[in-house]
Scaffold this motif. Structure first.
Motif, PDB file in Angstrom:
ATOM      1  N   TRP A 299      -4.420 -21.636 -52.062  1.00  0.00           N
ATOM      2  CA  TRP A 299      -4.713 -22.952 -52.637  1.00  0.00           C
ATOM      3  C   TRP A 299      -5.087 -23.956 -51.541  1.00  0.00           C
ATOM      4  O   TRP A 299      -6.067 -24.692 -51.665  1.00  0.00           O
ATOM      5  CB  TRP A 299      -3.515 -23.464 -53.422  1.00  0.00           C
ATOM      6  CG  TRP A 299      -3.729 -24.827 -54.004  1.00  0.00           C
ATOM      7  CD1 TRP A 299      -3.365 -26.033 -53.458  1.00  0.00           C
ATOM      8  CD2 TRP A 299      -4.376 -25.149 -55.235  1.00  0.00           C
ATOM      9  NE1 TRP A 299      -3.731 -27.072 -54.261  1.00  0.00           N
ATOM     10  CE2 TRP A 299      -4.351 -26.565 -55.367  1.00  0.00           C
ATOM     11  CE3 TRP A 299      -4.958 -24.393 -56.245  1.00  0.00           C
ATOM     12  CZ2 TRP A 299      -4.900 -27.221 -56.465  1.00  0.00           C
ATOM     13  CZ3 TRP A 299      -5.509 -25.049 -57.341  1.00  0.00           C
ATOM     14  CH2 TRP A 299      -5.471 -26.447 -57.443  1.00  0.00           C
ATOM     15  N   ASN A 300      -4.322 -23.981 -50.473  1.00  0.00           N
ATOM     16  CA  ASN A 300      -4.592 -24.924 -49.385  1.00  0.00           C
ATOM     17  C   ASN A 300      -5.960 -24.675 -48.764  1.00  0.00           C
ATOM     18  O   ASN A 300      -6.697 -25.617 -48.445  1.00  0.00           O
ATOM     19  CB  ASN A 300      -3.503 -24.825 -48.318  1.00  0.00           C
ATOM     20  CG  ASN A 300      -2.171 -25.373 -48.805  1.00  0.00           C
ATOM     21  OD1 ASN A 300      -2.124 -26.138 -49.773  1.00  0.00           O
ATOM     22  ND2 ASN A 300      -1.082 -24.990 -48.159  1.00  0.00           N
ATOM     23  N   GLN A 301      -6.303 -23.395 -48.591  1.00  0.00           N
ATOM     24  CA  GLN A 301      -7.614 -23.075 -48.023  1.00  0.00           C
ATOM     25  C   GLN A 301      -8.742 -23.457 -48.981  1.00  0.00           C
ATOM     26  O   GLN A 301      -9.794 -23.938 -48.572  1.00  0.00           O
ATOM     27  CB  GLN A 301      -7.689 -21.574 -47.694  1.00  0.00           C
ATOM     28  CG  GLN A 301      -6.854 -21.173 -46.493  1.00  0.00           C
ATOM     29  CD  GLN A 301      -7.335 -21.852 -45.213  1.00  0.00           C
ATOM     30  OE1 GLN A 301      -8.535 -21.964 -44.973  1.00  0.00           O
ATOM     31  NE2 GLN A 301      -6.395 -22.316 -44.403  1.00  0.00           N
ATOM     32  N   MET A 302      -8.512 -23.243 -50.279  1.00  0.00           N
ATOM     33  CA  MET A 302      -9.522 -23.625 -51.265  1.00  0.00           C
ATOM     34  C   MET A 302      -9.724 -25.141 -51.267  1.00  0.00           C
ATOM     35  O   MET A 302     -10.866 -25.627 -51.313  1.00  0.00           O
ATOM     36  CB  MET A 302      -9.116 -23.153 -52.666  1.00  0.00           C
ATOM     37  CG  MET A 302     -10.147 -23.499 -53.742  1.00  0.00           C
ATOM     38  SD  MET A 302      -9.763 -22.786 -55.361  1.00  0.00           S
ATOM     39  CE  MET A 302      -8.333 -23.759 -55.803  1.00  0.00           C
ATOM     40  N   GLN A 303      -8.623 -25.898 -51.204  1.00  0.00           N
ATOM     41  CA  GLN A 303      -8.729 -27.356 -51.157  1.00  0.00           C
ATOM     42  C   GLN A 303      -9.490 -27.822 -49.918  1.00  0.00           C
ATOM     43  O   GLN A 303     -10.286 -28.761 -49.965  1.00  0.00           O
ATOM     44  CB  GLN A 303      -7.335 -27.981 -51.188  1.00  0.00           C
ATOM     45  CG  GLN A 303      -6.603 -27.836 -52.515  1.00  0.00           C
ATOM     46  CD  GLN A 303      -7.264 -28.646 -53.618  1.00  0.00           C
ATOM     47  OE1 GLN A 303      -7.263 -29.872 -53.597  1.00  0.00           O
ATOM     48  NE2 GLN A 303      -7.838 -27.960 -54.598  1.00  0.00           N
ATOM     49  N   HIS A 304      -9.245 -27.135 -48.808  1.00  0.00           N
ATOM     50  CA  HIS A 304      -9.945 -27.472 -47.564  1.00  0.00           C
ATOM     51  C   HIS A 304     -11.449 -27.259 -47.720  1.00  0.00           C
ATOM     52  O   HIS A 304     -12.255 -28.108 -47.315  1.00  0.00           O
ATOM     53  CB  HIS A 304      -9.407 -26.617 -46.416  1.00  0.00           C
ATOM     54  CG  HIS A 304     -10.130 -26.826 -45.122  1.00  0.00           C
ATOM     55  ND1 HIS A 304     -10.019 -27.985 -44.383  1.00  0.00           N
ATOM     56  CD2 HIS A 304     -11.007 -26.021 -44.445  1.00  0.00           C
ATOM     57  CE1 HIS A 304     -10.781 -27.899 -43.307  1.00  0.00           C
ATOM     58  NE2 HIS A 304     -11.396 -26.722 -43.320  1.00  0.00           N
ATOM     59  N   ARG A 305     -11.831 -26.149 -48.325  1.00  0.00           N
ATOM     60  CA  ARG A 305     -13.255 -25.850 -48.508  1.00  0.00           C
ATOM     61  C   ARG A 305     -13.895 -26.827 -49.505  1.00  0.00           C
ATOM     62  O   ARG A 305     -15.040 -27.258 -49.309  1.00  0.00           O
ATOM     63  CB  ARG A 305     -13.426 -24.409 -49.001  1.00  0.00           C
ATOM     64  CG  ARG A 305     -12.949 -23.340 -48.014  1.00  0.00           C
ATOM     65  CD  ARG A 305     -13.917 -23.209 -46.837  1.00  0.00           C
ATOM     66  NE  ARG A 305     -15.258 -22.845 -47.258  1.00  0.00           N
ATOM     67  CZ  ARG A 305     -15.639 -21.590 -47.544  1.00  0.00           C
ATOM     68  NH1 ARG A 305     -14.755 -20.585 -47.445  1.00  0.00           N
ATOM     69  NH2 ARG A 305     -16.879 -21.327 -47.892  1.00  0.00           N
ATOM     70  N   LEU A 306     -13.159 -27.155 -50.547  1.00  0.00           N
ATOM     71  CA  LEU A 306     -13.696 -28.110 -51.522  1.00  0.00           C
ATOM     72  C   LEU A 306     -13.900 -29.482 -50.880  1.00  0.00           C
ATOM     73  O   LEU A 306     -14.904 -30.165 -51.146  1.00  0.00           O
ATOM     74  CB  LEU A 306     -12.757 -28.238 -52.721  1.00  0.00           C
ATOM     75  CG  LEU A 306     -12.675 -27.043 -53.677  1.00  0.00           C
ATOM     76  CD1 LEU A 306     -11.612 -27.292 -54.738  1.00  0.00           C
ATOM     77  CD2 LEU A 306     -14.024 -26.774 -54.333  1.00  0.00           C
TER      78      LEU A 306
END
Length: 380
Positions: A299-306
């Motif tokens: 989730w944290n990595q996805m938020q970073h990419r978004l």
């Protein structure tokens, strides 16, 4: 006082005859002799009232109540204030009735106060107190300085009237109908398939049908992040060893709503239902396989990419403050279908977080759309 008796009677005669020009002349004569006479001050306020100088009349009556002890003067000053208040109430009721008679005026709606600057608070509180008919201290407690504050619910026409009144005092606010919030489609995102050049995602619509969208990043107007607590009932013991059940926060569910303003759709992501093992991977291949199974890390990595793709969009992340305020509106929250799909073993008072999240995101969406439409109308 001997000189004042005949002129007082003449003033009373002029008032009864509604000869306000004559009444003014007599008051000017009396002012030269006894400007501090309580009866003189009373009839000055009465003359202001009869000549529609409402604010001056109110100030005059209130000053008499504060500094005069003559019983008959005090009584008439109170009667004058009562007349002014009755007039103001009648005007307010007529204006509200007009707003409610306008299209959509009777529908259920809500009103939100927007933050004001700390420097503005004292002046705003005094004006707010006048509108609400309360004291400045109590009014000041309701004015937000950092976050939106859900303030009132009811007939949209009445809320619009209140908004107009607050606008005159430079207190920002807005109103929305509940229907505006309920008509926004929400897509439960299951996977993101690609990030470049456009966002490609798959999920379920409100009828649980599989859908797929390709969205230009430039059309994501806003995005909203927040955490919803997941509760559990744990068995505890009090000081005497007697067992009892206590509600505790077991964990937090992470939520992120992407607002596709051009198509009027909300894409809802949450770490409890997003299928991280499918679609686009957000973790490096070299990372530990165990770490790749961690929802929180994914989730944290996805938020970073978004975040990298949403630098142009406004981010809203003050859900907690809004939710703590929204819990004071249980009637409104009961009307909200949360659409968060979190498993709750049982319903208890703390589940207000679920409808509060949906309310927070849809209010942001609807207000953004309304503001955008107003901006376009002004340009045209």
């Amino acid at each position: 006082m001997v000189q004042s008796v005949p002129i007082l009677k003449q003033i009373q005669v002029a008032l009864a005859a509604k000869d306000y020009g004559r009444m003014r002349q007599l008051l000017l004569q009396w002012q030269k002799v006894e400007a501090k006479n309580p009866w003189f001050r009373l009839y000055v306020a009465r003359w202001c009232e009869e000549t529609e100088q409402w604010q001056k009349a109110e100030k005059g009556y209130r000053r008499l109540l504060k500094g005069v002890s003559v019983p008959k003067v005090v009584t008439q000053a109170r009667q004058g204030l009562a007349r002014l208040e009755a007039r103001e109430l009648a005007l307010t009721q007529a204006a509200i009735a007009e707003e409610k008679a306008a299209p959509g005026g009777e529908v259920y709606g809500l009103m939100v106060l927007e933050p004001i600057s700390p420097k503005q608070k004292k002046t705003a509180a005094q004006y707010f107190a006048t509108v609400l008919r309360t004291d400045a201290y109590s009014a000041g407690l309701q004015l937000p300085l950092k976050s939106w504050r859900l303030f009132r619910t009811g007939a949209l026409g009445e809320l619009r009237f209140l908004k107009k009144a607050l606008t005159q005092g430079n207190i920002p606010s807005f109103c929305l109908s509940l229907a505006q919030l309920q008509n926004i489609p929400v897509i439960q995102v299951q996977t993101i398939e690609q990030l470049d050049p456009h966002l490609l995602l798959r999920g379920l619509d409100e009828t649980q049908q599989a859908v797929e969208y390709t969205v230009p990043w430039s059309e994501i107007s806003q995005w909203v992040t927040g955490m919803l607590p997941i509760f559990e009932e744990s068995l505890e013991k009090d000081g005497r060893g007697k067992p009892y059940y206590k509600t505790k926060v077991l964990d937090y569910a992470q939520f992120c709503d992407l607002h596709w303003g051009d198509r009027q759709v909300i894409f809802r992501l949450n770490d409890q239902h997003y299928q991280f093992q499918q679609g686009l991977s957000f973790l490096e291949v070299t990372q530990n396989p165990i770490e790749q199974l961690s929802n929180r890390r994914n989730w944290n990595q996805m938020q970073h990419r978004l975040t990298e793709h949403l630098s142009h969009s406004r981010k809203w992340s003050d859900f907690k403050s809004f939710a703590n305020n929204a819990r004071d509106f249980p009637e409104l929250l009961r009307k909200i279908q949360p659409q968060v799909n979190l498993f709750r073993q049982e319903t208890h008072q703390d589940t207000y977080w679920d409808p509060a999240w949906h309310l927070y995101s849809t209010i942001i969406f609807a207000h953004g759309a309304e503001t955008h439409s107003e901006a376009i109308a002004q340009k045209n």
